[in-house]
Design a protein around this motif. Structure first.
Motif, mmCIF file in Angstrom:
data_model
loop_
_atom_site.group_PDB
_atom_site.id
_atom_site.type_symbol
_atom_site.label_atom_id
_atom_site.label_comp_id
_atom_site.label_asym_id
_atom_site.label_seq_id
_atom_site.Cartn_x
_atom_site.Cartn_y
_atom_site.Cartn_z
ATOM 1 N N ILE A 52 9.885 -14.980 -3.155
ATOM 2 C CA ILE A 52 9.338 -14.112 -4.205
ATOM 3 C C ILE A 52 8.920 -12.765 -3.626
ATOM 4 N N THR A 53 8.298 -12.787 -2.471
ATOM 5 C CA THR A 53 7.826 -11.539 -1.848
ATOM 6 C C THR A 53 8.979 -10.619 -1.499
ATOM 7 N N ARG A 54 10.044 -11.185 -0.923
ATOM 8 C CA ARG A 54 11.184 -10.356 -0.549
ATOM 9 C C ARG A 54 11.834 -9.707 -1.762
ATOM 10 N N ARG A 55 11.880 -10.402 -2.874
ATOM 11 C CA ARG A 55 12.498 -9.830 -4.066
ATOM 12 C C ARG A 55 11.593 -8.800 -4.742
ATOM 13 N N LEU A 56 10.289 -9.050 -4.705
ATOM 14 C CA LEU A 56 9.359 -8.144 -5.370
ATOM 15 C C LEU A 56 9.074 -6.889 -4.548
ATOM 16 N N ARG A 57 9.095 -7.031 -3.230
ATOM 17 C CA ARG A 57 8.627 -5.931 -2.388
ATOM 18 C C ARG A 57 9.504 -4.690 -2.549
ATOM 19 N N LYS A 58 10.811 -4.871 -2.592
ATOM 20 C CA LYS A 58 11.694 -3.718 -2.735
ATOM 21 C C LYS A 58 11.480 -3.023 -4.073
ATOM 22 N N THR A 59 11.342 -3.824 -5.138
ATOM 23 C CA THR A 59 11.118 -3.235 -6.465
ATOM 24 C C THR A 59 9.781 -2.505 -6.527
ATOM 25 N N LEU A 60 8.726 -3.148 -6.018
ATOM 26 C CA LEU A 60 7.403 -2.533 -6.052
ATOM 27 C C LEU A 60 7.338 -1.282 -5.178
ATOM 28 N N THR A 61 8.048 -1.293 -4.057
ATOM 29 C CA THR A 61 8.043 -0.109 -3.186
ATOM 30 C C THR A 61 8.643 1.097 -3.901
ATOM 31 N N GLY A 62 9.766 0.881 -4.600
ATOM 32 C CA GLY A 62 10.369 1.980 -5.333
ATOM 33 C C GLY A 62 9.511 2.466 -6.485
ATOM 34 N N TRP A 63 8.809 1.532 -7.142
ATOM 35 C CA TRP A 63 7.994 1.918 -8.288
ATOM 36 C C TRP A 63 6.703 2.599 -7.872
ATOM 37 N N LEU A 64 6.125 2.164 -6.736
ATOM 38 C CA LEU A 64 4.821 2.685 -6.319
ATOM 39 C C LEU A 64 4.926 3.959 -5.485
ATOM 40 N N THR A 65 6.074 4.234 -4.907
ATOM 41 C CA THR A 65 6.194 5.435 -4.065
ATOM 42 C C THR A 65 6.032 6.689 -4.923
ATOM 43 N N PRO A 66 4.994 7.509 -4.654
ATOM 44 C CA PRO A 66 4.786 8.721 -5.469
ATOM 45 C C PRO A 66 5.763 9.821 -5.086
ATOM 46 N N LYS A 67 5.821 10.845 -5.912
ATOM 47 C CA LYS A 67 6.658 11.989 -5.611
ATOM 48 C C LYS A 67 6.136 12.719 -4.378
ATOM 49 N N GLU A 68 7.047 13.305 -3.644
ATOM 50 C CA GLU A 68 6.663 14.009 -2.409
ATOM 51 C C GLU A 68 5.762 15.193 -2.734
ATOM 52 N N GLY A 69 4.630 15.254 -2.041
ATOM 53 C CA GLY A 69 3.685 16.343 -2.248
ATOM 54 C C GLY A 69 2.668 16.089 -3.336
ATOM 55 N N ALA A 70 2.750 14.959 -4.050
ATOM 56 C CA ALA A 70 1.779 14.670 -5.111
ATOM 57 C C ALA A 70 0.426 14.351 -4.499
ATOM 58 N N THR A 71 -0.645 14.936 -5.067
ATOM 59 C CA THR A 71 -2.000 14.747 -4.525
ATOM 60 C C THR A 71 -2.999 14.294 -5.579
ATOM 61 N N ASP A 72 -2.566 13.969 -6.804
ATOM 62 C CA ASP A 72 -3.505 13.563 -7.842
ATOM 63 C C ASP A 72 -4.017 12.159 -7.562
ATOM 64 N N ILE A 73 -4.967 11.717 -8.397
ATOM 65 C CA ILE A 73 -5.620 10.432 -8.177
ATOM 66 C C ILE A 73 -4.653 9.270 -8.346
ATOM 67 N N PHE A 74 -3.681 9.404 -9.247
ATOM 68 C CA PHE A 74 -2.714 8.325 -9.441
ATOM 69 C C PHE A 74 -1.802 8.196 -8.225
ATOM 70 N N ALA A 75 -1.423 9.326 -7.631
ATOM 71 C CA ALA A 75 -0.605 9.274 -6.421
ATOM 72 C C ALA A 75 -1.367 8.610 -5.276
ATOM 73 N N SER A 76 -2.659 8.913 -5.171
ATOM 74 C CA SER A 76 -3.467 8.283 -4.122
ATOM 75 C C SER A 76 -3.579 6.782 -4.352
#
Length: 441
Positions: A52-76
Motif C-alpha cells: 500500500i505504501t509503495r503505491r500511495l507514496r508516488k501519488t502523494l508525492t506528486g500531489w503534495l509537491t508545491p510549485k517551485e518558489g511557492a512560499t504561502d502557508i499551504f506550500a509550507s
C-alpha cells in the motif's frame, strides 16, 4: 532444565530463572497454533502495508509537491507532509495489525505476540520521526534521549511497571513533596513548553516587527509584552503539570521581594526604566544618542537591564537603562526625524560676497540627502577673519553625519566645486613680515 544453583550468587540465580522462563515461553510459541497465527498476521500486515505504501507514496508525492518558489502557508504545509511520507509504512502496519489483533483475540482468546508487534511498529514510527522528519536540533535531541527510550520500554511491555515505580518514589523538599515521575514529567514538559515559548516568541516578534505603521518603540514594547505573556503562561502550565501548588511559591516570592529590596534594587530600577523608555519612546533601536558623560553611539540592542550602543569605531557600550532616565541624553536621530547640520567655509576679501548665498545654496540643494523641509539650505555670514570672509551653510537631512552618511564631506565638495566654477578664490593664511633695521650702536 534442572540445575543446582544453590551455591551461586542470588543475581545469577535470578538471571537463570529469567532464562528458564524465556525458554519455556519460546517452546510454548513453537507448539502453539495461536502463536504461529499471530506471527503470520504480523508478517501479512507488514507486507500488505509495504504494498500500500509503495503505491500511495508516488501519488502523494506528486500531489503534495508545491510549485517551485511557492512560499504561502499551504506550500509550507505540503512540504511538511512530504517529509512525513516515511511514516506511512509503520502507520499502515500498525493499523492492519490492530485489525488482525481483534480477529486473533476473537478466535484464540489471546494476542500478546501481535500486541508486541503492534508496539514495535509504533517504535519504528517514532524512530523515523526522530531521524528523518524532526529538523530542530533541540527536538531531535529530546526525541533521541527521551522519546525513543520511552517507546522502547513501551514496546517490551515494561512501561506500566516502570511508571508505577517512579510514581511511588517521592522526593521531599521542605513542605513540597513530589514523585520522581512528576519530576521527569516536569523536566520533559518544561523543555517542550519553553522551546515552544521561544518559537512562539520568535514568530510573534517577527510579526510585530513587520507592522511598519507602529512606532519602533511601540513595536518593541509589544514584543516584550508578548514575550512576558508567553513565558508566563509556560511557567504556570509547567507548575500545573508538575502538580506544584502556586501557594507553595509564596515563600519564594517573599524571598525575591526581600532580595529586590536590598541587593537587587539596581536591577529592578533598570528593568522599570526600560519599561518607561519603551512606553515613552524616548530612545529605541537605530537612534544615535550622546550621554551626559560624552559617550555616543547608535542603539543596536535593548535588553531588560540595559541598552547597547555601537560607536563609529565598532565598540559596544552597555549603558544601564536607569542612566537614560536620570541623566541628560541627547537623541540625534529619533527614528527618522530631520536634523540640521552646518559646515563652514571662507572666501577671499576680493569676492563680491553678495553672490555667495545664492551660489552655495543652489549647489548644496543638489545633494540628494539635503531636504527642502523644514527649511532649504541657508547661507549665513559668520565674520571677517584674518585671511578671508567666513561663511556657514546650514542644511537639513534625515539622519546624522556618520560613517555611512558623509553629509559634511559631500557638501564641502559641492562648495569647493561651486566656488571653483565661479572663479571665487578660497583664501589661505597669509602673514606680512616687516623687517626693520636696528640702528648701529
Amino acid at each position: 532444565m534442572d540445575w543446582d544453583l544453590s551455591a551461586q550468587p542470588p543475581i545469577v540465580q535470578q538471571a537463570v530463572g529469567y532464562l528458564e522462563q524465556a525458554y519455556a515461553l519460546a517452546l510454548s510459541w513453537l507448539v502453539s497454533p495461536a502463536a504461529w497465527s499471530q506471527f503470520a498476521v504480523l508478517l501479512a500486515a507488514f507486507l500488505l502495508a509495504l504494498v500500500i505504501t509503495r503505491r500511495l507514496r508516488k501519488t502523494l508525492t506528486g500531489w503534495l509537491t508545491p510549485k517551485e518558489g511557492a512560499t504561502d502557508i499551504f506550500a509550507s504545509a505540503r512540504r511538511f507532509l512530504l517529509l512525513c511520507l516515511p511514516l506511512l509504512l509503520p502507520i499502515f502496519a500498525y493499523a492492519l495489525t490492530a485489525i488482525g489483533e481483534e480477529i486473533i483475540r476473537s478466535v484464540f482468546g489471546s494476542g500478546d505476540i501481535i500486541a508486541f508487534g503492534k508496539r514495535v511498529f509504533l517504535f519504528l514510527a517514532a524512530r523515523i520521526l526522530v531521524r528523518e522528519i524532526v529538523a530542530d536540533p533541540f527536538l531531535k535531541l529530546l526525541g533521541r534521549y527521551v522519546l525513543l527510550p520511552v517507546m522502547a520500554v513501551y514496546a517490551v511491555g515494561l512501561l506500566d511497571p516502570l511508571s508505577q515505580f517512579l510514581n511511588e518514589t517521592t522526593v521531599n523538599l521542605g513542605n513540597i513533596s513530589f514523585s520522581i515521575m512528576a519530576l521527569l514529567r516536569g523536566v520533559i514538559a518544561g523543555a517542550l513548553l519553553f522551546w515552544f515559548g521561544r518559537w512562539s516568541n520568535d514568530q510573534s516578534a517577527a510579526y510585530i516587527n513587520k507592522q511598519e505603521e507602529m512606532r519602533p518603540a511601540t513595536r518593541q514594547l509589544a514584543a516584550k509584552a508578548a514575550e512576558v505573556v508567553i513565558f508566563g503562561v509556560a511557567f504556570f502550565l509547567l507548575m500545573n503539570i508538575m502538580g506544584v501548588p502556586l501557594t507553595s511559591l509564596a515563600v519564594l516570592g517573599g524571598a525575591i521581594g526581600v532580595g529586590l529590596g536590598f541587593g537587587l534594587q539596581k536591577i529592578a530600577a533598570n528593568y522599570i526604566s526600560g519599561v518607561i523608555l519603551l512606553l515613552e519612546g524616548q530612545a529605541t533601536i537605530g537612534d544615535y544618542v550622546e550621554l551626559d558623560n560624552g559617550e555616543a553611539g547608535t542603539i543596536v540592542q535593548t535588553t531588560a537591564r540595559a541598552m547597547i550602543l555601537e560607536t563609529f569605531d565598532g565598540r559596544w557600550i552597555v549603558v544601564p537603562n536607569e542612566d537614560f532616565i536620570t541623566t541628560r541624553v541627547i537623541n540625534y536621530s529619533d527614528q527618522g526625524s530631520a536634523n540640521r547640520l552646518e559646515v563652514g567655509f571662507s572666501v577671499s576679501y576680493d569676492t563680491d560676497i553678495n553672490l555667495i548665498p545664492d551660489i552655495i545654496a543652489e549647489a548644496v540643494a543638489k545633494h540628494p540627502g539635503v531636504l527642502d523641509e523644514p527649511e532649504p539650505p541657508d547661507v549665513e555670514l559668520r565674520g571677517f577673519g584674518d585671511s578671508g570672509i567666513d561663511f556657514g551653510v546650514e542644511f537639513w537631512v534625515n539622519g546624522i553625519d556618520d560613517g555611512q552618511n558623509k553629509y559634511a564631506s559631500d557638501v564641502l565638495f559641492l562648495i569647493w566645486n561651486a566656488l571653483k566654477e565661479h572663479n571665487i578664490e578660497i583664501p589661505y593664511p597669509r602673514r606680512v613680515i616687516e623687517m626693520r633695521n636696528t640702528p648701529e650702536a
